[in-house]
Design a protein around this motif. Structure first.
Motif, PDB file in Angstrom:
ATOM      1  N   GLN A 275       0.824  -1.202   0.000  1.00 41.81           N
ATOM      2  CA  GLN A 275       0.000   0.000   0.000  1.00 41.81           C
ATOM      3  C   GLN A 275       0.862   1.258   0.000  1.00 41.81           C
ATOM      4  O   GLN A 275       0.532   2.248  -0.659  1.00 41.81           O
ATOM      5  N   SER A 276       1.969   1.222   0.710  1.00 43.14           N
ATOM      6  CA  SER A 276       2.864   2.373   0.743  1.00 43.14           C
ATOM      7  C   SER A 276       3.458   2.628  -0.637  1.00 43.14           C
ATOM      8  O   SER A 276       3.529   3.768  -1.096  1.00 43.14           O
ATOM      9  N   GLN A 277       3.895   1.554  -1.299  1.00 38.83           N
ATOM     10  CA  GLN A 277       4.457   1.706  -2.642  1.00 38.83           C
ATOM     11  C   GLN A 277       3.403   2.206  -3.620  1.00 38.83           C
ATOM     12  O   GLN A 277       3.677   3.057  -4.460  1.00 38.83           O
ATOM     13  N   ARG A 278       2.201   1.687  -3.490  1.00 40.12           N
ATOM     14  CA  ARG A 278       1.110   2.121  -4.365  1.00 40.12           C
ATOM     15  C   ARG A 278       0.819   3.611  -4.153  1.00 40.12           C
ATOM     16  O   ARG A 278       0.643   4.362  -5.110  1.00 40.12           O
ATOM     17  N   ALA A 279       0.766   4.020  -2.887  1.00 36.11           N
ATOM     18  CA  ALA A 279       0.479   5.425  -2.582  1.00 36.11           C
ATOM     19  C   ALA A 279       1.596   6.328  -3.095  1.00 36.11           C
ATOM     20  O   ALA A 279       1.331   7.433  -3.573  1.00 36.11           O
ATOM     21  N   SER A 280       2.829   5.866  -3.025  1.00 34.45           N
ATOM     22  CA  SER A 280       3.944   6.706  -3.484  1.00 34.45           C
ATOM     23  C   SER A 280       3.932   6.878  -5.001  1.00 34.45           C
ATOM     24  O   SER A 280       4.495   7.835  -5.512  1.00 34.45           O
TER      25      SER A 280
END
Length: 78
Positions: free
Chosen positions: A51-56
């Motif tokens: 989710q963090s990678q997707r948000a970034s």
């Protein structure tokens, strides 16, 4: 310290496994809980990273545009 209630059948099966392995029921239960926690904790961390990678990778410009439209619509209702 943790106390766990098991149904009779499961406790008997656990006792049989413990006896055949020469281990205590507590030792086997401790290992099972440790494996369960490691598996699920790692799954949680993988999902958080995903989710963090997707948000970034998201276009923050789209986010700002969304909130600006929301503010304008909100102001229009007042």
């Amino acid at each position: 310290m943790l106390g766990v209630r098991l149904d009779t059948e499961l406790e008997e099966r656990l006792a049989n496994v413990a006896r055949t392995q020469g281990r205590s029921k507590s030792d086997i239960a401790r290992e099972a809980v440790r494996r369960y926690v490691e598996l699920h904790d790692e799954a949680f961390r993988r999902e958080a990273r995903r989710q963090s990678q997707r948000a970034s990778r998201r276009d923050t410009h789209e986010d700002y545009a969304f909130w600006e439209r929301a503010e304008r619509e909100d102001a229009a209702w007042r």
